[in-house]
Design a protein around this motif. Structure first.
Motif, mmCIF file in Angstrom:
data_model
loop_
_atom_site.group_PDB
_atom_site.id
_atom_site.type_symbol
_atom_site.label_atom_id
_atom_site.label_comp_id
_atom_site.label_asym_id
_atom_site.label_seq_id
_atom_site.Cartn_x
_atom_site.Cartn_y
_atom_site.Cartn_z
ATOM 1 N N TRP A 1 15.838 8.718 -15.089
ATOM 2 C CA TRP A 1 14.709 7.964 -14.539
ATOM 3 C C TRP A 1 14.575 6.749 -15.660
ATOM 4 N N SER B 1 15.360 2.818 -15.202
ATOM 5 C CA SER B 1 14.442 1.926 -14.667
ATOM 6 C C SER B 1 14.235 0.853 -15.931
ATOM 7 N N LYS C 1 12.978 4.318 -8.117
ATOM 8 C CA LYS C 1 12.864 5.274 -9.173
ATOM 9 C C LYS C 1 13.874 5.422 -9.841
ATOM 10 N N HIS D 1 17.084 14.105 -9.562
ATOM 11 C CA HIS D 1 17.282 13.314 -10.826
ATOM 12 C C HIS D 1 18.322 14.291 -11.556
ATOM 13 N N GLU E 1 7.243 4.585 -11.507
ATOM 14 C CA GLU E 1 6.802 5.854 -10.743
ATOM 15 C C GLU E 1 5.763 5.442 -9.624
ATOM 16 N N SER F 1 16.682 7.600 -9.014
ATOM 17 C CA SER F 1 17.178 8.871 -8.754
ATOM 18 C C SER F 1 17.886 8.693 -7.544
#
Length: 429
Positions: free
Chosen positions: A286, A289, A353, A159, A53, A355
């Motif tokens: 998320w 990641s 990110k 998202h 983030e 998304s």
């Protein structure tokens, strides 16, 4: 890259300045003050303080510097704690007339209280000015708009909440097909039982908000998208038998989760799947990641599929930014909103990110296999709004649902479905 953080002294000066205006009969907290051009920076409030983030925020700041070299990006958010703690801190700043220029919020119902209290401004004109009504899909514009057609935030991404992550090695070792999708929660429970009997943690979860996240996917997977949406628009009765069935499913799923759930957050719950300590985890995308950082590939190192019973639905949330009322320099905030909505800004941020961009005019080949899957799903599937992430209900109602969930499933939880259902029904007013 000029990335600074506004100091406490600077914040105190801003408060003193606003208080002076108020003493002189200036604007109230709910009204936008004049642009005095007293600074050429933009204070951006987020809770993105670590990990992917923070890296994504830094990427946005770099694009902002290129697009608006005369305006300095100021990281005006919190340095620790999650979204819940940050929102409490933000509320205190807004109430004390010390607002950031723009703040992170989840698009949708979460904005209602900020709008009602006059803390944010209508930015609908920017959608026309920057061509966002054409660049963003119609479904997204509808979800961003209030009943009177106004829009109060600009999304940096989209998202998907209803994703189930799995470790294929753990599944194969226990005779479970890792490529299978679960058309129903009942079928999922059958495999959870098999894993439990083998001594494997079937489903990892974390602290209360992740349990609310699990609850929303169980509601969606049991009720289907139409009845799930009905929970938020009043057309589905919280006391109905179908909701009872969904809560029974939630209780069953929670019985297959890790015993240390109250002590960990989503990264550790996801890591349990990465490390082979758990078979499944249900979390928003998320989480991709974490698998990327572990150098695991989709389909081999990990599996990502719709959560049980939710195939054909896209459980939506979006990180979005506001134009705060009562700030000194709206033009600088507009510049930030222009950057995060621009093609360059959205590509840079979302590539990091995990998304997907809100814009539809980006080159899909720039994104990962998972992101291309998510883009396709958002285009084709039924869109529903996330409960746990502010799209479906206002903050006060989400807080009440979270409290009810903690009382039911938390430490010394009562585990009484009828009582839980009654508590949830009460949150709908």
């Amino acid at each position: 890259m000029r990335v600074t953080r506004r100091t406490t002294a600077a914040g105190a000066t801003a408060v003193a300045f606003v208080m002076t205006l108020a003493a002189c009969g200036g604007t109230s907290a709910g009204e936008a003050g004049p642009s005095l051009r007293t600074h050429t920076d933009v204070g951006v409030y987020t809770w993105w303080a670590a990990g992917v983030e923070k890296t994504g925020l830094d990427a946005l700041a770099e694009v902002f510097e290129k697009q608006h070299p005369d305006i300095e990006f100021v990281n005006d958010g919190v340095t620790g704690g999650g979204g819940s703690a940050a929102k409490d801190h933000l509320q205190s700043r807004l109430e004390n007339q010390d607002p950031p220029d723009t703040f992170l919020v989840h698009a949708g119902a979460e904005l209602e209280d900020y709008i009602k209290d006059g803390y944010v401004l209508d930015v609908s004109d920017l959608y026309e000015k920057y061509g966002l009504t054409e660049a963003f899909p119609k479904d997204l514009i509808e979800r961003l708009s209030t009943d009177d057609g106004k829009i109060y935030s600009v999304p940096s991404n989209i998202h998907r909440a209803n994703v189930m992550w799995a470790n294929p090695t753990v599944l194969e070792d226990n005779g479970i097909d890792p490529s299978a999708r679960y058309e129903s929660i009942d079928a999922f429970i059958t495999d959870l039982e098999k894993l439990d009997q083998a001594g494997v943690t079937p489903l990892s979860v974390g602290t209360t908000w992740t349990q609310v996240h699990l609850l929303e996917t169980v509601l969606l997977g049991t009720l289907g998208p139409q009845a799930y949406n009905g929970l938020w628009n009043g057309s589905t009765d919280w006391t109905s038998a179908e909701v009872t069935a969904a809560l029974e499913n939630f209780k069953t799923l929670m019985s297959f989760t890790n015993s240390n759930r109250e002590d960990i957050d989503w990264p550790d719950a996801t890591k349990m799947v990465i490390d082979g300590e758990a078979a499944f985890n249900i979390m928003g995308d998320w989480a991709v990641s974490a698998f990327d950082e572990a150098e695991m590939t989709l389909g081999q190192g990990y599996v990502a599929v719709p959560s049980p019973g939710t195939a054909g639905s896209f459980d939506f949330l979006a990180d979005s930014f506001t134009m705060t009322a009562g700030i000194l320099d709206p033009e600088s905030t507009e510049a930030w909103l222009q950057t995060i909505s621009s093609k360059e800004g959205q590509v840079a941020f979302n590539k990091i990110k995990g998304s997907i961009p809100a814009r539809t005019d980006v080159d899909r080949d720039e994104f990962t296999e998972y992101q291309r899957m998510a883009i396709k799903s958002f285009e084709e599937d039924t869109i529903v709004s996330s409960l746990a992430h502010g799209a479906a209900v206002p903050v006060a109602q989400l807080n009440a649902i979270s409290e009810a969930t903690r009382a039911f499933a938390g430490p010394s939880g009562h585990q009484d479905v009828a009582r839980f259902q009654s508590d949830l029904a009460a949150t709908a007013g």
